[in-house]
Design a protein around this motif. Structure first.
Motif, PDB file in Angstrom:
ATOM      1  N   UNK A  73       0.876  -1.171   0.000  1.00 40.01           N
ATOM      2  CA  UNK A  73       0.000   0.000   0.000  1.00 40.01           C
ATOM      3  C   UNK A  73       0.911   1.218   0.000  1.00 40.01           C
ATOM      4  N   UNK A  74       0.796   2.065  -1.022  1.00 39.58           N
ATOM      5  CA  UNK A  74       1.743   3.164  -1.185  1.00 39.58           C
ATOM      6  C   UNK A  74       1.192   4.519  -0.755  1.00 39.58           C
ATOM      7  N   UNK A  75      -0.140   4.625  -0.603  1.00 37.23           N
ATOM      8  CA  UNK A  75      -0.703   5.913  -0.209  1.00 37.23           C
ATOM      9  C   UNK A  75      -2.095   5.714   0.364  1.00 37.23           C
ATOM     10  N   UNK A  76      -2.378   6.463   1.455  1.00 32.79           N
ATOM     11  CA  UNK A  76      -3.742   6.542   1.995  1.00 32.79           C
ATOM     12  C   UNK A  76      -4.379   7.777   1.376  1.00 32.79           C
ATOM     13  N   UNK A  95     -10.346   5.117   0.026  1.00 31.35           N
ATOM     14  CA  UNK A  95      -9.456   4.000   0.300  1.00 31.35           C
ATOM     15  C   UNK A  95      -7.987   4.306   0.141  1.00 31.35           C
ATOM     16  N   UNK A  96      -7.272   3.431  -0.580  1.00 28.73           N
ATOM     17  CA  UNK A  96      -5.814   3.500  -0.658  1.00 28.73           C
ATOM     18  C   UNK A  96      -5.357   3.243  -2.095  1.00 28.73           C
ATOM     19  N   UNK A  97      -4.152   3.686  -2.392  1.00 30.22           N
ATOM     20  CA  UNK A  97      -3.463   3.265  -3.611  1.00 30.22           C
ATOM     21  C   UNK A  97      -2.659   2.019  -3.258  1.00 30.22           C
ATOM     22  N   UNK A  98      -2.864   0.953  -4.052  1.00 26.45           N
ATOM     23  CA  UNK A  98      -2.167  -0.296  -3.765  1.00 26.45           C
ATOM     24  C   UNK A  98      -1.337  -0.723  -4.965  1.00 26.45           C
ATOM     25  N   UNK A  99      -0.398  -1.617  -4.695  1.00 26.20           N
ATOM     26  CA  UNK A  99       0.469  -2.135  -5.754  1.00 26.20           C
ATOM     27  C   UNK A  99       0.444  -3.656  -5.708  1.00 26.20           C
ATOM     28  N   UNK A 109     -11.414   0.380   1.611  1.00 22.31           N
ATOM     29  CA  UNK A 109     -11.042  -0.361   2.819  1.00 22.31           C
ATOM     30  C   UNK A 109     -11.822  -1.654   2.987  1.00 22.31           C
ATOM     31  N   UNK A 110     -12.929  -1.806   2.265  1.00 20.11           N
ATOM     32  CA  UNK A 110     -13.652  -3.080   2.328  1.00 20.11           C
ATOM     33  C   UNK A 110     -13.116  -4.083   1.301  1.00 20.11           C
ATOM     34  N   UNK A 111     -12.047  -3.708   0.596  1.00 22.77           N
ATOM     35  CA  UNK A 111     -11.426  -4.599  -0.381  1.00 22.77           C
ATOM     36  C   UNK A 111     -11.897  -4.413  -1.801  1.00 22.77           C
ATOM     37  N   UNK A 112     -12.885  -3.556  -2.038  1.00 21.19           N
ATOM     38  CA  UNK A 112     -13.392  -3.323  -3.388  1.00 21.19           C
ATOM     39  C   UNK A 112     -12.358  -2.549  -4.219  1.00 21.19           C
TER      40      UNK A 112
END
Length: 428
Positions: A198-201, A208-212, A222-225
């Protein structure tokens, strides 16, 4: 070498008698009358700091002093902020006015007024964010990591193998029992799967978040969507709801629906929060400036974006133009009212005029710089640089070849060093 930590203070720090074989050197502080000041110490130095882009600067209001093998802090008026008692004092990376101190081999934090923010009690301590209010990541004697806030109150218990500098909305990215996850401020899990990192909130917690994952970036709630599939080579938030993205080697801006706001035509894009402006660089080193509505307003070579004084300086064709942050064109006299001289160009040559437009320095130079805060301007003739003072008098005849320098700046007959971020001046 001479370092000027603060151009508004009459303090010049001199490094001399350098022995490169042993790494030893001497230092002293002088005023503009060449008088030595702050003479009670064995060494006196500016404190270097560096941001995430490796831009180097010196702390403007605090000096590190050494006496009898111990370090302390004084301000630029000579007031003692911390008596020499520490084994080491360094800047907290990327944060102004916060200093990491070591005593009895343990670390704490002191501010620019000399106040002890965190007592020296940790085996390591680093900043969490980019200001001194974001808190600190600390490591205890067992090698576990936690977070304290700027009042030294515990935020996360020191029980994690790693805590990353990724946080927001009371969410933190940690590694516990070899598992990377996002946790809440109370230590409970917020997001535990579906990503490699996870690179950024994001600013809005609902986004949610930016993920890699597998080297590509997307957005996940945050619920995984997953709201933006991981298809981008880079992804970072510019402002709430808008993301700077890299796709097929080019940068653009999208919103959270993936709608393209700035096309993917650029070699780099940055967002300046203070100016509320997007800066998009092309392959020809020109910058396209976009406003908050993603309208292209000005194109040319960006020379300066001055947040403190609220102006943009651009080279457009053969002209130097100034704009405020609303992209309204301004004159140099509007932008630099304290100057006594203003750069002017006539028949391909540069000279200087006063506020009334009267010629003070004739048009004889091949190139020149605007008058700086210290009252000096650079002048170039026959391929060499020199300087004039605020009356137009030549202080340094043009003798320096500065073709490889990114920025030409003079204080008297001393010119800025090649590394513009280090703020040192020399005569070589």
């Amino acid at each position: 070498m001479i370092i000027v930590p603060n151009s508004k203070k009459d303090v010049f720090l001199v490094t001399y008698d350098v022995d490169y074989s042993t790494g030893t050197y001497s230092t002293k502080a002088l005023n503009s009358k060449n008088e030595e000041i702050f003479t009670d110490y064995n060494q006196i130095e500016a404190i270097q700091n560096m941001d995430e882009s490796n831009n180097l600067w010196y702390e403007e209001n605090v000096l590190r002093v050494q006496k009898d093998g111990k370090y302390g802090l004084i301000n630029l008026d000579g007031k003692v902020l911390q008596e020499p008692q520490y084994e080491e004092i360094t800047a907290v990376s990327g944060i102004k006015n916060a200093f990491k101190v070591r005593k009895d081999n343990l670390y704490g934090i002191v501010d620019n007024e000399g106040k002890v923010i965190v007592q020296p009690q940790y085996t390591d301590i680093i900043n969490l964010g980019d200001d001194n209010l974001s808190g600190y990541i600390v490591r205890n004697a067992e090698g576990k990591y936690g977070i304290i806030d700027y009042t030294a109150s515990q935020v996360l218990e020191a029980k994690y193998e790693e805590i990353e500098k990724v946080y927001g909305n009371d969410l933190y990215v940690v590694t516990e029992n070899a598992t990377k996850k996002v946790v809440n401020r109370d230590g409970t899990d917020a997001l535990t799967q579906g990503f490699d990192d996870v690179t950024e909130i994001l600013t809005n917690k609902d986004n949610g978040v930016i993920f890699q994952i597998a080297g590509k970036y997307g957005v996940m709630k945050l619920d995984g969507t997953v709201t933006i599939e991981p298809t981008y080579e880079e992804l970072k938030e510019a402002k709430s709801g808008f993301l700077i993205a890299k796709l097929n080697g080019k940068y653009g801006v999208i919103d959270l629906t993936k709608a393209e706001k700035i096309p993917f035509n650029y070699t780099n894009i940055e967002y300046n929060t203070s100016a509320d402006i997007y800066l998009a660089d092309d392959e020809n080193y020109n910058t396209n400036l976009f406003n908050t509505n993603f309208e292209s307003k000005v194109q040319g070579m960006l020379l300066e974006l001055n947040v403190d004084q609220g102006y943009i300086k651009m080279s457009i064709g053969d002209d130097i133009k100034y704009y405020n942050f609303r992209f309204e064109e301004r004159t140099d006299k509007d932008i630099l009212p304290a100057n006594t001289l203003y750069l002017d160009k006539k028949d391909g040559k540069y000279g200087f005029v006063n506020k009334n437009g009267e010629v003070v320095v004739d048009y004889i130079y091949d190139d020149a710089t605007e008058q700086n805060e210290s009252g000096y301007a650079g002048i170039k003739k026959d391929g060499k640089w020199g300087s004039i003072d605020n009356t137009g008098k030549v202080v340094q005849e043009p003798i320096y070849n500065l073709d490889d320098y990114l920025l030409v700046d003079f204080i008297g007959n001393w010119h800025l060093g090649k590394d513009i971020n280090t703020n040192y001046y020399n005569k070589e």
